[in-house]
Design an enzyme around this catalytic site. Structure first.
Site, PDB file in Angstrom:
ATOM      1  CG  HIS A 316     -43.421  83.799  12.713  1.00 23.57           C
ATOM      2  ND1 HIS A 316     -43.667  84.977  12.095  1.00 23.57           N
ATOM      3  CD2 HIS A 316     -44.089  82.611  12.300  1.00 23.57           C
ATOM      4  CE1 HIS A 316     -44.987  84.703  11.197  1.00 23.57           C
ATOM      5  NE2 HIS A 316     -45.201  83.342  11.326  1.00 23.57           N
ATOM      6  CE  LYS A 389     -41.017  77.343   1.517  1.00 26.83           C
ATOM      7  NZ  LYS A 389     -41.491  78.003   2.623  1.00 26.83           N
TER       8      LYS A 389
END
Length: 390
Positions: A316, A389
């Site tokens: 992932h 982020k």
């Protein structure tokens, strides 16, 4: 032992099939994989992806198939966490336009522990079906959280694709509603296992099919999967709005969504099993997926090859090589910032507290991709231009 390019550990009750060398796994993750392989309800073998690292109870980047039980911690606390991508029709974008777009995004999408100050339009919320006690309890709070990024490794990234187009990628999950559901049913599972005299690690407590909580958890997990998708969709709409403000001529492609923390009933090796993917992406033959690197390295849009031995799964992301605490202690702040500046990336590293998401805290994404050539085929490589982020 090796077969078909994979390392296989055969010392436990079930084999552990690794898409990396055994000595590339940290000891904690390897021990967790051994625990999975000895569970009485585990099916066939355990699959470990090349981005694996230690998690809570089960390694991140692991696939566990079970019969007759569901394991809340094998899904994880961020139920439905995943990625979505969208291609624009833009082939270039200036640094100044990027800076303005990122500023608009920061003003419209809360990050970290922040939520919206007002409830969002309820039309964004998934429909509630069946008995959902924890979802109902958290529903009003979730109206403030939908369309928010969260913290950790969650991100909003503007990228340039090898196809020549500008792309948008978002990584986020189910926020506090998923966290609360996960912890509630893990506690229920621990109590049930203890009452039954089961010798199962508390980190891998399970809900048997015979328990009413089995279906309850599945229902609530499925809702959290839908909420996580809706969360990403709303954020993507806000990002699209930011693009339109600066580049009114922009158009957008179809939306691609892939969760990597979930459990689903599937057919494997001729049997119906419950496949738990924790930090792993489903990669059926021809199925699109996303595998992001760090904010300083490439990400990949891929199509699955439907490899049976991985339970039709792939990595992932890049996967961590050091914990968040280690990264903040060991990495050189100036070096990490300079490396990103040299690449021309509008990044999210400002101080030492941000080093847990620096490229140096992650594995080499190219090496991760090399380990799983039998699982996926790369369609488009994406290079980061600007990153927010959590």
């Amino acid at each position: 032992m090796h077969t078909n390019g994979k390392a296989i550990i055969t010392t436990e009750k079930l084999p552990i099939k690794l898409w990396l060398e055994a000595d590339q796994m940290e000891e904690g993750a390897l021990e967790q994989a051994r625990n999975l392989a000895n569970l009485p309800f585990a099916f066939k073998h355990i699959a470990i992806m090349p981005d694996t690292h230690e998690g809570y109870g089960m390694p991140i980047g692991a696939i566990l198939a079970t019969k007759g039980v569901i394991v809340p911690n094998a899904v994880g606390v961020d139920i439905g966490c995943g990625m979505c991508s969208l291609r624009t029709n833009l082939t270039d974008i200036s640094t100044e336009d990027l800076k303005t777009i990122m500023s608009i995004i920061r003003n419209t999408i809360p990050v970290g522990f922040n939520h919206h100050k007002t409830q969002q339009d309820e039309a964004w919320m998934p429909e509630r079906k069946g008995d959902l006690p924890i979802v109902n309890q958290e529903y009003e709070s979730a109206l403030y959280q939908i369309g928010t990024l969260g913290g950790g490794n969650h991100f909003i990234e503007i990228q340039k694709g090898s196809d020549g187009y500008i792309w948008i990628m978002i990584h986020s999950g189910s926020r506090n509603i998923g966290f609360t559901v996960a912890n509630h049913y893990n506690d229920v599972a621990k109590a049930l296992n203890k009452a039954a005299g089961e010798d199962i690690s508390n980190d891998l407590a399970y809900l048997p099919e015979s328990s009413e909580y089995f279906e309850l958890y599945k229902n609530e997990m499925d809702y959290c999967l839908e909420f996580a998708l809706a969360n990403r969709k709303l954020m993507m709409e806000r990002v699209k709005t930011a693009f339109r403000e600066i580049r009114p001529e922009v158009g957008f492609s179809e939306f691609i969504n892939k969760p990597h923390n979930f459990a689903a009933e599937e057919e494997h090796f001729g049997e119906t099993v419950l496949v738990h993917r924790k930090g792993a992406t489903r990669a059926r033959k021809g199925e699109w997926g996303m595998i992001p690197g760090s904010q300083g390295t490439g990400s990949f849009l891929v199509k699955g090859k439907g490899e049976a031995q991985s339970f039709e799964s792939c990595a992932h992301g890049a996967g961590r090589i050091m914990s968040r605490t280690q990264a903040r202690k060991k990495l050189d702040l100036e070096e990490e910032i300079q490396a990103l500046d040299d690449l021309g990336v509008l990044h999210a590293i400002r101080g030492r507290k941000d080093l847990d998401e620096a490229p140096g805290s992650y594995k080499d994404i190219d090496e991760v991709m090399n380990h799983q050539k039998d699982l996926v085929e790369v369609q488009i490589e994406l290079q980061p231009l600007a990153v927010i982020k959590g």
